[in-house]
Design an enzyme around this catalytic site. Structure first.
Site, PDB file in Angstrom:
ATOM      1  N   CYS A   1       0.845  -1.190   0.000  1.00  0.00           N
ATOM      2  CA  CYS A   1       0.000   0.000   0.000  1.00  0.00           C
ATOM      3  C   CYS A   1       0.884   1.245   0.000  1.00  0.00           C
ATOM      4  O   CYS A   1       1.805   1.358   0.820  1.00  0.00           O
ATOM      5  CB  CYS A   1      -0.911  -0.009   1.230  1.00  0.00           C
ATOM      6  SG  CYS A   1      -1.940   1.477   1.382  1.00  0.00           S
TER       7      CYS A   1
ATOM      8  N   CYS B   1       0.470   3.179   3.519  1.00  0.00           N
ATOM      9  CA  CYS B   1       0.911   2.682   4.827  1.00  0.00           C
ATOM     10  C   CYS B   1       1.937   1.549   4.783  1.00  0.00           C
ATOM     11  O   CYS B   1       2.437   1.141   5.818  1.00  0.00           O
ATOM     12  CB  CYS B   1      -0.301   2.239   5.645  1.00  0.00           C
ATOM     13  SG  CYS B   1      -1.078   0.718   5.058  1.00  0.00           S
TER      14      CYS B   1
ATOM     15  N   CYS C   1      -7.348  -1.318   1.680  1.00  0.00           N
ATOM     16  CA  CYS C   1      -6.257  -1.763   2.540  1.00  0.00           C
ATOM     17  C   CYS C   1      -6.796  -1.992   3.950  1.00  0.00           C
ATOM     18  O   CYS C   1      -7.483  -1.130   4.507  1.00  0.00           O
ATOM     19  CB  CYS C   1      -5.157  -0.697   2.553  1.00  0.00           C
ATOM     20  SG  CYS C   1      -3.818  -1.060   3.715  1.00  0.00           S
TER      21      CYS C   1
ATOM     22  N   CYS D   1      -5.100   0.801   6.524  1.00  0.00           N
ATOM     23  CA  CYS D   1      -5.402   2.241   6.526  1.00  0.00           C
ATOM     24  C   CYS D   1      -6.752   2.574   5.881  1.00  0.00           C
ATOM     25  O   CYS D   1      -7.167   3.729   5.899  1.00  0.00           O
ATOM     26  CB  CYS D   1      -4.296   3.022   5.825  1.00  0.00           C
ATOM     27  SG  CYS D   1      -4.185   2.760   4.046  1.00  0.00           S
TER      28      CYS D   1
ATOM     29  N   CYS E   1      -8.565  -5.940  -9.544  1.00  0.00           N
ATOM     30  CA  CYS E   1      -8.205  -4.878 -10.476  1.00  0.00           C
ATOM     31  C   CYS E   1      -7.807  -3.674  -9.623  1.00  0.00           C
ATOM     32  O   CYS E   1      -8.661  -2.986  -9.069  1.00  0.00           O
ATOM     33  CB  CYS E   1      -9.407  -4.578 -11.369  1.00  0.00           C
ATOM     34  SG  CYS E   1      -9.064  -3.442 -12.691  1.00  0.00           S
TER      35      CYS E   1
END
Length: 160
Positions: free
Chosen positions: A74, A77, A123, A126, A147
């Site tokens: 991510c 984070c 995510c 976060c 995707c």
């Protein structure tokens, strides 16, 4: 008798409304920042996708072409999301994976913002918007296609 039934009905309705309101509360995530903090830390494109649920232009991400072993994390984070070994060319213009590293690393939410029912992928650390998951992935593996917006991730090559 009518009053008793009405009282019971009222209690049940109020009880259900309370549960509905509880389910509408936003989930809290381990990594939580104010909008101003996210804006200061992320690029404008990352902020638009990760925090405002935007979508990058198809075929614009340099992550589309990555085939070397490594991990996609991510961009907000650092949470480990996907591995190259689960990446495939879907032809859609966005990095596509048949599964996350772990189901614990992503959350799924119903999403109707595009005018049709879809499943948003966020995510789990976060709450950043990553993309969507569809049921048109490789049948030989999971049948899923995650995707994912490339701008929502960073690539970490596998150390030799």
């Amino acid at each position: 008798m009518r009053r008793i039934l009405l009282a019971i009905f009222s209690i049940l309705v109020l009880s259900c409304e309370g549960k509905a309101q509880d389910s509408k509360k936003a989930k809290t995530y381990p990594v939580s920042k104010t909008e101003a903090e996210w804006k200061a830390e992320l690029s404008p494109a990352q902020f638009q996708v990760l925090r405002k649920k935007g979508t990058e232009r198809a075929f614009s991400s340099k992550l589309n072409k990555i085939e070397e072993p490594g991990t996609f994390v991510c961009a907000a984070c650092g949470n480990e999301l996907y591995e190259t070994k689960h990446k495939f060319d879907s032809g859609t213009g966005w990095p596509s994976f048949d599964r996350p590293i772990s189901e614990k690393n992503v959350d799924y939410r119903p999403d109707r913002t595009g005018g049709y029912p879809a499943t948003e992928v966020v995510c789990a650390q976060c709450g950043g918007h990553l993309g969507h998951v569809f049921n048109d992935g490789p049948k030989a593996t999971t049948g899923k296609r995650h995707c994912i917006n490339g701008v929502a991730m960073e690539f970490i090559p596998k150390a030799d």
